[in-house]
Design an enzyme around this catalytic site. Structure first.
Site, mmCIF file in Angstrom:
data_model
loop_
_atom_site.group_PDB
_atom_site.id
_atom_site.type_symbol
_atom_site.label_atom_id
_atom_site.label_comp_id
_atom_site.label_asym_id
_atom_site.label_seq_id
_atom_site.Cartn_x
_atom_site.Cartn_y
_atom_site.Cartn_z
ATOM 1 N N SER A 22 0.839 -1.195 0.000
ATOM 2 C CA SER A 22 0.000 0.000 0.000
ATOM 3 C C SER A 22 0.878 1.251 0.000
ATOM 4 O O SER A 22 1.995 1.237 0.541
ATOM 5 C CB SER A 22 -0.882 -0.008 1.253
ATOM 6 O OG SER A 22 -1.930 0.918 1.154
ATOM 7 N N PRO A 23 0.416 2.346 -0.599
ATOM 8 C CA PRO A 23 1.222 3.574 -0.593
ATOM 9 C C PRO A 23 1.493 4.051 0.834
ATOM 10 O O PRO A 23 0.568 4.142 1.644
ATOM 11 C CB PRO A 23 0.338 4.583 -1.339
ATOM 12 C CG PRO A 23 -0.646 3.765 -2.090
ATOM 13 C CD PRO A 23 -0.862 2.519 -1.300
ATOM 14 N N CYS A 25 3.680 7.120 2.765
ATOM 15 C CA CYS A 25 4.534 8.305 2.688
ATOM 16 C C CYS A 25 5.801 8.096 3.517
ATOM 17 O O CYS A 25 5.727 7.682 4.678
ATOM 18 C CB CYS A 25 3.788 9.535 3.173
ATOM 19 S SG CYS A 25 2.488 10.089 2.054
ATOM 20 N N ALA A 57 1.974 8.467 -1.929
ATOM 21 C CA ALA A 57 1.304 9.638 -2.483
ATOM 22 C C ALA A 57 2.340 10.547 -3.131
ATOM 23 O O ALA A 57 3.220 11.082 -2.457
ATOM 24 C CB ALA A 57 0.548 10.374 -1.387
ATOM 25 N N TYR A 181 -7.846 14.241 1.331
ATOM 26 C CA TYR A 181 -7.076 15.039 0.377
ATOM 27 C C TYR A 181 -8.012 15.561 -0.721
ATOM 28 O O TYR A 181 -9.220 15.326 -0.686
ATOM 29 C CB TYR A 181 -5.897 14.227 -0.148
ATOM 30 C CG TYR A 181 -4.949 13.829 0.970
ATOM 31 C CD1 TYR A 181 -4.380 14.797 1.796
ATOM 32 C CD2 TYR A 181 -4.676 12.491 1.245
ATOM 33 C CE1 TYR A 181 -3.541 14.445 2.845
ATOM 34 C CE2 TYR A 181 -3.838 12.137 2.297
ATOM 35 C CZ TYR A 181 -3.279 13.117 3.094
ATOM 36 O OH TYR A 181 -2.457 12.765 4.142
ATOM 37 N N ARG A 229 -8.314 5.063 -5.207
ATOM 38 C CA ARG A 229 -8.484 4.841 -3.761
ATOM 39 C C ARG A 229 -9.545 5.808 -3.254
ATOM 40 O O ARG A 229 -9.496 7.017 -3.549
ATOM 41 C CB ARG A 229 -7.175 5.054 -3.008
ATOM 42 C CG ARG A 229 -7.362 5.099 -1.488
ATOM 43 C CD ARG A 229 -6.061 4.990 -0.710
ATOM 44 N NE ARG A 229 -5.743 3.576 -0.454
ATOM 45 C CZ ARG A 229 -4.803 3.175 0.412
ATOM 46 N NH1 ARG A 229 -4.087 4.077 1.079
ATOM 47 N NH2 ARG A 229 -4.571 1.898 0.604
ATOM 48 N N ARG A 323 1.606 -1.073 7.280
ATOM 49 C CA ARG A 323 2.502 -1.213 8.429
ATOM 50 C C ARG A 323 3.120 -2.609 8.538
ATOM 51 O O ARG A 323 4.259 -2.749 8.975
ATOM 52 C CB ARG A 323 1.768 -0.839 9.716
ATOM 53 C CG ARG A 323 1.789 0.661 9.975
ATOM 54 C CD ARG A 323 0.891 1.072 11.112
ATOM 55 N NE ARG A 323 -0.496 1.182 10.683
ATOM 56 C CZ ARG A 323 -1.461 1.701 11.440
ATOM 57 N NH1 ARG A 323 -1.195 2.130 12.650
ATOM 58 N NH2 ARG A 323 -2.690 1.787 10.971
#
Length: 363
Positions: A22-23, A25, A57, A181, A229, A323
Site C-alpha cells: 500500500s502507498p 509516505c 502519495a 485530500y 483509492r 505497516r
C-alpha cells in the site's frame, strides 16, 4: 493454491500474487525528487515478493504536497530516478505502481518527524487550496477555494503526471481520492460547500474526480490498469457514506477504472473510527458485490491467514498491506511458506529459504 497466490490480470498487466504494498509516505524527498531511500524501501519489498508495489502519495504539483518532504512528479527532471527504481522493481518480478495525489487543504504541513500542523511561509510553506475556504482543523492552513481556472489546473496536473508516470516505467496508476485530500474533499459534503457545478448534489461533488479519471485515461494506455483509492465513509453523520461509495464505484467502472482501493476516514479530525483488524473490509466487500467492480481491502491486515480469508470469502480481489510491510519487507515469501505454497525466492537468498515441511519458526 491459496487465493493469495493466484495471479490476477488487470488489463494487460498480470500480478503474480494478490499481495500489494500500500502507498506509504516516507517524507524523505527533497524538492519532490526520489533518492536512494526510496530505491531501497521500494526495492526491498520487490525482493520480498509483492505482486504490486504502489509508490507513496506522489504530488502532481508542488502545492499538492502534504509536506515539503513529499515525493513529486510535476517536472520531467523527477522521472529518471523513478525510472531507475521501477526498473529494479520490474526485474524482481513485481509490478510498479504510483499513487498520484493532491493534498488540497491538508497540504503545507509538517512531516511527522518534524512537527505537526501548518508549515509557515518562512519555513518553506505555501498557500493551499480546497473546494471551500475551510481549514481541516485549527492548526492547519486556511485554504483558498478553487476557482474555475484552478480546477482546470488540477485536472491538467493529474493528466501531465500520468504522462510522466508512463515515462518513468510505472505500470499501474492509483488516483488518491481518499483520506481527506483534495479529490475526497470535493466528494464529501463536510468539506465541500460549493454552490456551483462542483458542489451540492452527489453528481456535482463527484464531478472533479470523474474529470480527473477522464483526463488520466486520455494519456494512460488502454492496456494498463487504473485504480482509484476512496474513503468509503467519513465515519461522521452528514458526511460521505457507503451508499455514495457504491454509486461512485459503479460510475468509475464505466469510466475505465479497473479496481477500487477501499479505505475510510481522514476528512474529519477526531472521527469515531472503530479501528481493529480488518475493520474496513466490509466496505470493500459491499462495493465489490453491489458495484460489480474489483476491490482491494486494506486496514490492519497483518497475517497470511487473515489475508487469505478475505480473498477466499470473496470480500475483495487484492489485499493491501502497509505497516505490516514496514515490519516485514518479505511478508509474501513467508506468507507462502505459512500457507504451504512453493514460490521462487531471489537466487541470492535461496540458501535461507524455509522448507514447506517445517514450521515458521525456521525464520
Amino acid at each position: 493454491m491459496p487465493k493469495l497466490f493466484e495471479p490476477l490480470a488487470l488489463r494487460g498487466v498480470t500480478l503474480k500474487n494478490r499481495i500489494v504494498v500500500s502507498p506509504m509516505c516516507q517524507y524523505s524527498a527533497q524538492d519532490g525528487f526520489a533518492n536512494d531511500w526510496h530505491l531501497v524501501h521500494l526495492g526491498s519489498r520487490a525482493v520480498g515478493g509483492a505482486g504490486l508495489i504502489i509508490q507513496e502519495a506522489t504530488a502532481v504539483s508542488p502545492e499538492g504536497r502534504i509536506s515539503p518532504e513529499d515525493l513529486g512528479i510535476w517536472k520531467d527532471e523527477q522521472v529518471p530516478m523513478l525510472r531507475r527504481i521501477n526498473d529494479f522493481i520490474t526485474a524482481q518480478g513485481s509490478v510498479p505502481g504510483v499513487q498520484l495525489a493532491h493534498a488540497g487543504r491538508k497540504a503545507s504541513t509538517y512531516s511527522p518527524f518534524t512537527g505537526s500542523g501548518e508549515v509557515p511561509a518562512a519555513e518553506g510553506g505555501w498557500p493551499v487550496v480546497g473546494p471551500s475556504a475551510e481549514a481541516f482543523t485549527d492548526n492547519y492552513p486556511q485554504p483558498e477555494a478553487l476557482d474555475a481556472a484552478g480546477i482546470q489546473k488540477v485536472i491538467t496536473d493529474f493528466r501531465s503526471a500520468a504522462q510522466r508516470a508512463l515515462a518513468a516505467g510505472f505500470q499501474v496508476i492509483e488516483l488518491h481520492g481518499a483520506h481527506g485530500y483534495l479529490l475526497h474533499e470535493f466528494l464529501s459534503p463536510l468539506s465541500n460547500h460549493r454552490t456551483d457545478e462542483y458542489g451540492g448534489t452527489f453528481e456535482n461533488r463527484a464531478r472533479l474526480l470523474l474529470e480527473v479519471v477522464a483526463a488520466t485515461r486520455e494519456v494512460w494506455p488502454e492496456d494498463l490498469p487504473l485504480i482509484v483509492r476512496i474513503s468509503a465513509t467519513d465515519w461522521t453523520e452528514g458526511g460521505w457514506n457507503a451508499d455514495e461509495s457504491v454509486q461512485l464505484a459503479a460510475l468509475l467502472k464505466t469510466r475505465g477504472v479497473d479496481l477500487i482501493d477501499v479505505s475510510t476516514g481522514g476528512n474529519v479530525p477526531k472521527a469515531p473510527i472503530p479501528v481493529g483488524p480488518g475493520y474496513q473490509v466490509q466496505f470493500a466487500e459491499r462495493i465489490k458485490a453491489e458495484a460489480g467492480i474489483r476491490t482491494g481491502a486494506v486496514g490492519l491486515i497483518t497475517t497470511p491467514i487473515d489475508a487469505e480469508a478475505i480473498l477466499a470469502n470473496g470480500q475483495a480481489d487484492l489485499v493491501l498491506l502497509a505497516r505490516e510491510f514496514l515490519r516485514e519487507p518479505y511478508f509474501p515469501l513467508f506468507a507462502a511458506h505459512d500457507l504451504g505454497v512453493e514460490v521462487e525466492w531471489p537466487a541470492q537468498y535461496e540458501r535461507a529459504k524455509p522448507r514447506i515441511a517445517s514450521a515458521a519458526g525456521q525464520r
